[in-house]
Design an enzyme around this catalytic site. Structure first.
Site, PDB file in Angstrom:
ATOM      1  N   ASN A 242       0.813  -1.214   0.000  1.00 17.64           N
ATOM      2  CA  ASN A 242       0.000   0.000   0.000  1.00 17.64           C
ATOM      3  C   ASN A 242       0.847   1.266   0.000  1.00 17.64           C
ATOM      4  OD1 ASN A 242      -2.493  -1.292  -0.043  1.00 17.64           O
ATOM      5  ND2 ASN A 242      -2.495  -1.576   2.175  1.00 17.64           N
TER       6      ASN A 242
ATOM      7  N   CYS B 166       3.789   6.850   7.529  1.00 18.87           N
ATOM      8  CA  CYS B 166       5.205   7.152   7.368  1.00 18.87           C
ATOM      9  C   CYS B 166       5.634   6.710   5.972  1.00 18.87           C
ATOM     10  CB  CYS B 166       6.026   6.438   8.437  1.00 18.87           C
ATOM     11  SG  CYS B 166       7.764   6.901   8.450  1.00 18.87           S
TER      12      CYS B 166
ATOM     13  N   HIS C 290       3.123   2.428   2.054  1.00 21.24           N
ATOM     14  CA  HIS C 290       3.538   3.106   3.279  1.00 21.24           C
ATOM     15  C   HIS C 290       4.307   2.112   4.143  1.00 21.24           C
ATOM     16  CE1 HIS C 290      -0.763   2.078   4.873  1.00 21.24           C
ATOM     17  NE2 HIS C 290       0.036   1.059   4.999  1.00 21.24           N
TER      18      HIS C 290
END
Length: 351
Positions: free
Chosen positions: A253, A290, A255
């Site tokens: 995804n 993040c 991240h």
């Protein structure tokens, strides 16, 4: 028709009297060897493609199967040599990865796609994915290299904005419960990165595969999985600054994978705790994504005056003086914005 996730020799085994097994009726999971039928499962739109496909090689070799009318899933794993740490037992990151793996395999078994971690047909059309909001893991006994761990998982509704997934871990050799975990997930638009309410269409696709009455890995009142993690302020007693995500830390995804945060939190645990204790409980609240170019600071604070419990575990609770408890914060080095809050409880190592 849902497929029976048992070895191919089981599915091909003849019934008594030499009769060949008949095709299972729609809405049933059948194991030919035991002539087992599990009623009550109807094919959702997410099954449209899966129904016509033959089981993949991975599905035939996987040591997992649907249980309880397809409402939960159980799988066994052998602990590999590269999954153990300095104590010669599986690391908490290994446990967290296994939880994620069995969750994805459960989703795949009921016909969901794993290209975005258990996405349904409607979710893929709208560009929606699931992201972790909270994770709570308790390990009562860590498995060693070569041990076989059996993990059961199920998901269920959690309000109007998300779902929860629970797990129970057992030592397959003796059936002893060695750990439990629970998590909360929310829906996010993959393009805008904004959270989105679970629509009725997605609810119809997902919750047909969930228990109709609540089933909780932590049914105890006031259990530790419900405890809030307070806002933390400087100064921290311990820190590890300037952590940078590796390319391998990114998931499908785009991240940083939620298991990476566990490793970052452990980086700021004092070395004397690592040498003399083992992690018993970890709770993580995920607050921001993040990305690969972010720089992260890991901060750790001693948490004083907390009662520790084993949440109904069969293992005796260590004396207070043998336990240590910490609060944690992961934040962006540049802005100071929170990425993650955490709490860990550590028990004295038995030598």
């Amino acid at each position: 028709m849902l497929r029976c996730h048992t070895p191919p020799q089981c599915r091909r085994a003849p019934l008594r009297g030499g009769r060949e097994p008949r095709q299972a009726a729609p809405g049933l999971v059948r194991c030919a060897r035991w002539a087992q039928q599990v009623p009550g499962i109807e094919a959702s739109p997410a099954h449209a493609e899966a129904k016509a496909e033959r089981p993949t090689l991975a599905e035939r070799l996987r040591l997992g199967s649907l249980l309880e009318g397809g409402l939960s899933y159980k799988e066994s794993f052998i602990v590999r040599c590269y999954e153990v740490g300095i104590n010669k037992t599986a690391t908490v990151e290994t446990i967290a990865n296994l939880l994620q793996e069995v969750g994805c395999n459960h989703a795949q078994s009921v016909g969901f796609s794993t290209d975005g971690f258990a996405t349904t047909t409607t979710m893929r059309k709208l560009g929606l994915i699931w992201v972790t909001n909270r994770m709570h893991i308790e390990i009562y006994k860590y498995p060693a290299w070569g041990d076989v761990v059996e993990i059961e998982t199920w998901c269920q509704e959690d309000g109007r904005i998300g779902t929860r997934r629970d797990w129970i871990l057992k030592d397959l050799a003796n059936g002893e419960v060695i750990g439990r975990a629970t998590s909360k997930w929310v829906m996010m638009n993959q393009n805008t990165r904004r959270l989105q309410r679970v629509s009725d269409e997605v609810r119809d696709e997902v919750f047909i595969h969930c228990p109709k009455t609540p089933r909780l890995a932590f049914p105890e009142e006031n259990n530790d999985s419900l405890k809030k993690i307070p806002i933390l302020s400087d100064p921290a007693q311990y820190s590890r600054l300037g952590l940078v995500p590796r390319r391998a830390d990114l998931d499908m995804n785009q991240h940083v994978n939620n298991v990476t945060y566990i490793g970052w939190i452990l980086e700021s645990i004092p070395q004397d705790i690592i040498d003399t204790h083992e992690l018993q409980t970890i709770t993580l609240d995920y607050r921001r994504e993040c990305q690969h170019d972010d720089i992260v600071d890991s901060l750790t604070y001693i948490e004083e005056g907390e009662e520790k419990s084993t949440n109904g575990s069969a293992f005796a609770a260590p004396h207070k003086e043998e336990q240590q408890q910490f609060l944690h914060c992961l934040r962006f080095a540049g802005t100071g914005d929170e990425i993650n809050r955490g709490r860990t409880v550590w028990r004295k190592l038995a030598r």
